[in-house]
Write a protein that holds these residues in place. Structure first.
Motif, PDB file in Angstrom:
ATOM      1  N   PRO A  20      43.388  16.793  52.385  1.00  0.00           N
ATOM      2  CA  PRO A  20      44.034  17.447  51.242  1.00  0.00           C
ATOM      3  C   PRO A  20      44.177  18.948  51.490  1.00  0.00           C
ATOM      4  O   PRO A  20      43.327  19.559  52.140  1.00  0.00           O
ATOM      5  N   SER A  21      45.248  19.499  50.964  1.00  0.00           N
ATOM      6  CA  SER A  21      45.453  20.944  51.101  1.00  0.00           C
ATOM      7  C   SER A  21      44.541  21.720  50.165  1.00  0.00           C
ATOM      8  O   SER A  21      44.139  22.851  50.457  1.00  0.00           O
ATOM      9  N   ILE A  22      44.225  21.094  49.024  1.00  0.00           N
ATOM     10  CA  ILE A  22      43.405  21.771  48.015  1.00  0.00           C
ATOM     11  C   ILE A  22      42.211  20.884  47.697  1.00  0.00           C
ATOM     12  O   ILE A  22      42.375  19.711  47.334  1.00  0.00           O
ATOM     13  N   THR A  23      41.038  21.431  47.819  1.00  0.00           N
ATOM     14  CA  THR A  23      39.822  20.686  47.489  1.00  0.00           C
ATOM     15  C   THR A  23      39.207  21.236  46.212  1.00  0.00           C
ATOM     16  O   THR A  23      39.620  22.283  45.700  1.00  0.00           O
ATOM     17  N   SER A  24      38.214  20.528  45.721  1.00  0.00           N
ATOM     18  CA  SER A  24      37.553  20.956  44.486  1.00  0.00           C
ATOM     19  C   SER A  24      36.773  22.253  44.666  1.00  0.00           C
ATOM     20  O   SER A  24      36.346  22.858  43.691  1.00  0.00           O
ATOM     21  N   GLU A  25      36.602  22.675  45.919  1.00  0.00           N
ATOM     22  CA  GLU A  25      35.904  23.935  46.193  1.00  0.00           C
ATOM     23  C   GLU A  25      36.875  25.102  46.333  1.00  0.00           C
ATOM     24  O   GLU A  25      36.450  26.226  46.585  1.00  0.00           O
ATOM     25  N   ASP A  26      38.158  24.829  46.174  1.00  0.00           N
ATOM     26  CA  ASP A  26      39.159  25.888  46.323  1.00  0.00           C
ATOM     27  C   ASP A  26      38.944  26.977  45.276  1.00  0.00           C
ATOM     28  O   ASP A  26      38.874  26.715  44.075  1.00  0.00           O
ATOM     29  N   GLU A  27      38.834  28.208  45.737  1.00  0.00           N
ATOM     30  CA  GLU A  27      38.547  29.322  44.832  1.00  0.00           C
ATOM     31  C   GLU A  27      39.656  29.514  43.804  1.00  0.00           C
ATOM     32  O   GLU A  27      39.397  29.798  42.631  1.00  0.00           O
ATOM     33  N   GLY A  28      40.910  29.338  44.246  1.00  0.00           N
ATOM     34  CA  GLY A  28      42.026  29.488  43.315  1.00  0.00           C
ATOM     35  C   GLY A  28      41.992  28.441  42.222  1.00  0.00           C
ATOM     36  O   GLY A  28      42.255  28.729  41.053  1.00  0.00           O
ATOM     37  N   LEU A  29      41.674  27.203  42.597  1.00  0.00           N
ATOM     38  CA  LEU A  29      41.611  26.111  41.619  1.00  0.00           C
ATOM     39  C   LEU A  29      40.469  26.327  40.638  1.00  0.00           C
ATOM     40  O   LEU A  29      40.618  26.107  39.428  1.00  0.00           O
ATOM     41  N   ILE A  30      39.333  26.755  41.157  1.00  0.00           N
ATOM     42  CA  ILE A  30      38.184  27.029  40.281  1.00  0.00           C
ATOM     43  C   ILE A  30      38.527  28.145  39.293  1.00  0.00           C
ATOM     44  O   ILE A  30      38.230  28.058  38.094  1.00  0.00           O
ATOM     45  N   LYS A  31      39.190  29.184  39.804  1.00  0.00           N
ATOM     46  CA  LYS A  31      39.580  30.293  38.930  1.00  0.00           C
ATOM     47  C   LYS A  31      40.575  29.824  37.877  1.00  0.00           C
ATOM     48  O   LYS A  31      40.504  30.231  36.713  1.00  0.00           O
ATOM     49  N   LEU A  32      41.516  28.946  38.278  1.00  0.00           N
ATOM     50  CA  LEU A  32      42.501  28.402  37.344  1.00  0.00           C
ATOM     51  C   LEU A  32      41.809  27.675  36.200  1.00  0.00           C
ATOM     52  O   LEU A  32      42.095  27.919  35.018  1.00  0.00           O
ATOM     53  N   TRP A  92      50.057  26.276  24.906  1.00  0.00           N
ATOM     54  CA  TRP A  92      50.639  27.585  25.212  1.00  0.00           C
ATOM     55  C   TRP A  92      50.381  28.010  26.654  1.00  0.00           C
ATOM     56  O   TRP A  92      50.863  29.058  27.087  1.00  0.00           O
ATOM     57  N   MET A  93      49.602  27.226  27.403  1.00  0.00           N
ATOM     58  CA  MET A  93      49.213  27.630  28.748  1.00  0.00           C
ATOM     59  C   MET A  93      50.348  27.328  29.728  1.00  0.00           C
ATOM     60  O   MET A  93      50.778  26.173  29.863  1.00  0.00           O
ATOM     61  N   LEU A  94      50.836  28.345  30.399  1.00  0.00           N
ATOM     62  CA  LEU A  94      51.871  28.199  31.413  1.00  0.00           C
ATOM     63  C   LEU A  94      51.218  28.348  32.781  1.00  0.00           C
ATOM     64  O   LEU A  94      50.632  29.387  33.084  1.00  0.00           O
ATOM     65  N   ILE A  95      51.291  27.284  33.588  1.00  0.00           N
ATOM     66  CA  ILE A  95      50.622  27.270  34.884  1.00  0.00           C
ATOM     67  C   ILE A  95      51.679  27.349  35.981  1.00  0.00           C
ATOM     68  O   ILE A  95      52.583  26.524  36.055  1.00  0.00           O
ATOM     69  N   ASP A  96      51.556  28.345  36.836  1.00  0.00           N
ATOM     70  CA  ASP A  96      52.442  28.526  37.966  1.00  0.00           C
ATOM     71  C   ASP A  96      51.573  28.612  39.214  1.00  0.00           C
ATOM     72  O   ASP A  96      51.009  29.664  39.514  1.00  0.00           O
ATOM     73  N   GLY A  97      51.452  27.480  39.926  1.00  0.00           N
ATOM     74  CA  GLY A  97      50.527  27.457  41.060  1.00  0.00           C
ATOM     75  C   GLY A  97      49.103  27.586  40.554  1.00  0.00           C
ATOM     76  O   GLY A  97      48.611  26.740  39.810  1.00  0.00           O
ATOM     77  N   MET A  98      48.455  28.653  40.957  1.00  0.00           N
ATOM     78  CA  MET A  98      47.082  28.901  40.505  1.00  0.00           C
ATOM     79  C   MET A  98      47.017  30.029  39.481  1.00  0.00           C
ATOM     80  O   MET A  98      45.936  30.513  39.151  1.00  0.00           O
ATOM     81  N   ASP A  99      48.177  30.429  38.967  1.00  0.00           N
ATOM     82  CA  ASP A  99      48.223  31.513  37.985  1.00  0.00           C
ATOM     83  C   ASP A  99      48.463  30.960  36.585  1.00  0.00           C
ATOM     84  O   ASP A  99      49.195  29.976  36.407  1.00  0.00           O
TER      85      ASP A  99
END
Length: 545
Positions: A205-217, A248-255
């Motif tokens: 997988p390109s993104i794992t549960s340890e991905d910092e961006g995903l955790i921050k998201l 109301w949450m707009l998700i663009d990638g990890m932002d």
């Protein structure tokens, strides 16, 4: 005779010399041995060749090749086999093994015990790479129906307990080029097995549960939607929490950003529910009757842009709180009547007002309102006092009127003293009223001025049936005189009769009861109708002069 001590010393020296001699012989002999054999603790392509000669090693390899099989260990615990005979595996030594032996330092054999050697040689065996590729393609793990692509970890949809990170799924899809490389290397080294997991043969997988961006998201989403805003609206409360804000949450990638349009729509709903400005108000009048007041800008009015900005700020702040809605205009109460119990009640019909302070009547007075005959009607509605000012000069077209107590509530319309008037109330306003203001006796204006505050509500209405007795009597008397003035009925009497009828119909029941010559009006109307019938019967269209 030689002393015993010297004899013992001599024996030790002889023993040491003998040991060293033997050791030298052993060292020399083994050094010679290792000129044609591999040093201790040596492996070749993973096979232990310690003390083995070229011939020994070749025989070992031939034995390894004979019946060679390599197990393919897969992620799900399954195992598949590739056989040497299926890929035309055979030895090919040349002088490579001997070269490896010659490259050693035979005299360093004692050190080899402490410094193991791991040698590699890629030309000891050969095989058909095309057949190996065919064998690889035939593996069950390489079949499309047995391969599942990996799935990235992702942030879940909103639930009552917030957002969760859904772990990645490894799947079972093989990296074909990597697998072939691992198999070639494994066969070349005569490995008994290879682990596809350990050899990184699976797509990951390109993104794992340890991905910092995903955790921050996930943390950001939970911080925003974890905020509960509790609005105090009088005795009521309005709650805004994640059950609403998650949309109301707009998700663009990890932002993450907050949908300002959606926040605005929520604020619009708040305004629809709680704004009272420009809406109908009901007043239980001092005449014990209810009136509906539909005009005017008094009431609660939410600052839509300010409230939207505050909501976004609160969500980003990440802390729950209780607060008031952001208003651009306020009223006195959130109760059934937002004007509270301090207000001015102005009855235009009665030309009479009441000023209540905290529920107590402190001023009651007649007044004169806008001149109806000149279309200076005083506007009805509910308004907040704009301000109050002493010693003002009210200016308009062709007039400048100094007043002591000026209290505007609807643009340039307001309450003030009118020292130029000697009387108030009745029906003065109909022909000799103001330019729209409420003219008051100075004493009444003064007392209101002393107790009223900016923003206090002013309720202006009409209520038929509450006319003052004096005004009713005066208007009835005017109608009586109009009827009496009709005199003998002719065609020329029509205008006088219509005017009398119109004003009579405008009278209240109390006023009509005071018109003592009403029968004369109805008789005049009947006579005029008879004249018109005679004219029509004669065929004439113009009454005789």
């Amino acid at each position: 005779m030689e002393p015993k001590a010297n004899k013992g010393k001599s024996r030790l020296i002889k023993a040491a010399i003998l040991f060293l001699g033997v050791a030298a012989v052993v060292y020399a002999g083994l050094s010679v041995f290792f000129f044609s054999h591999f040093l201790p603790a040596t492996t070749l392509n993973g096979i232990s060749v310690s003390g083995k000669s070229q011939k020994d090693v070749e025989e070992m390899i031939v034995k390894e090749i004979d019946g060679y099989e390599m197990a393919i260990c897969e992620r799900d615990g399954e195992e598949e086999i590739i056989k040497g005979k299926d890929i035309a595996l055979k030895p090919e030594f040349g002088d490579n093994i001997l070269k490896k032996i010659k490259e050693q330092n035979a005299f360093s054999w004692p050190l080899a015990f402490f410094n193991p050697q791991k040698l590699q040689e890629n030309t000891m065996v050969v095989f058909d790479k095309v057949k190996l590729q065919e064998a690889a393609n035939g593996l069950q793990c390489m079949q499309e129906e047995n391969q599942v692509s990996p799935k990235d970890a992702y942030c879940s949809q909103y639930h009552a307990d917030g957002y969760k990170i859904v772990p990645e799924e490894q799947g079972s899809r093989i990296k074909k080029k990597r697998l072939l490389s691992v198999l070639e290397e494994g066969v070349s080294n005569l490995k008994k097995s290879v682990s596809l997991e350990e050899e990184a043969c699976y797509e990951t997988p390109s993104i794992t549960s340890e991905d910092e961006g995903l955790i921050k998201l996930a943390d950001t989403l939970n911080a925003y939607t974890g905020v509960t805003l509790t609005y105090d609206v009088g005795e009521k409360q309005e709650t805004l929490d994640g059950s609403i804000t998650h949309a109301w949450m707009l998700i663009d990638g990890m932002d993450v950003s907050i949908d300002e349009e959606a926040v605005g729509a929520y604020v619009d709903k708040l305004a629809a529910d709680y704004n009272t400005a420009f809406r109908k108000h009901t007043l239980k009048t001092s005449y014990d009757k209810e009136v509906e007041i539909v005009n005017g800008d008094y009431g609660w009015k939410i600052d839509k842009e300010g409230e939207k900005e505050q909501i976004i700020k609160d969500l980003k702040g990440g802390k729950s709180l209780t607060r008031e809605i952001t208003y651009s205009q306020r009223a006195k109460s959130h109760g059934e009547n937002d004007y509270g119990d301090t207000y001015v009640e102005i009855n235009l019909t009665a030309q009479h007002l009441f000023f209540y302070k905290d529920g107590s009547l402190i001023v009651e007075s007649d007044f004169v309102s806008g001149n109806l005959s000149k279309n200076y009607d005083t506007p009805t509605g509910i308004y907040g006092l704009t301000y109050k000012e002493r010693d003002a000069v009210l200016r308009g077209e062709n007039y400048a009127s100094p007043v002591t107590y000026w209290m505007p509530y609807c643009n340039n319309v307001g309450m003030h003293d009118a020292s130029w008037r000697s009387s108030f109330g009745g029906n003065i306003y109909k022909t000799s009223g103001s330019h729209g203001c409420i003219n008051l006796p100075k004493s009444a204006a003064e007392k209101i001025f002393e107790h009223i505050q900016e923003g206090d509500p002013v309720l202006v209405y009409t209520l038929p049936g509450t006319e003052s007795p004096a005004a009713v009597a005066q208007e009835a008397a005017h109608v009586v005189s109009l009827i009496n003035a009709i005199g003998e009925v002719t065609f020329e009497s029509e205008t006088a009769i219509q005017t009398a009828r119109k004003l009579y119909d405008l009278l209240t029941p109390a006023g009509r009861s005071q018109v003592t010559n009403y029968d004369l009006l109805t008789a005049s109307e009947a006579q005029l109708a008879a004249l018109k019938e005679l004219l029509a019967a004669s065929g004439q269209t113009v009454p005789p002069q």
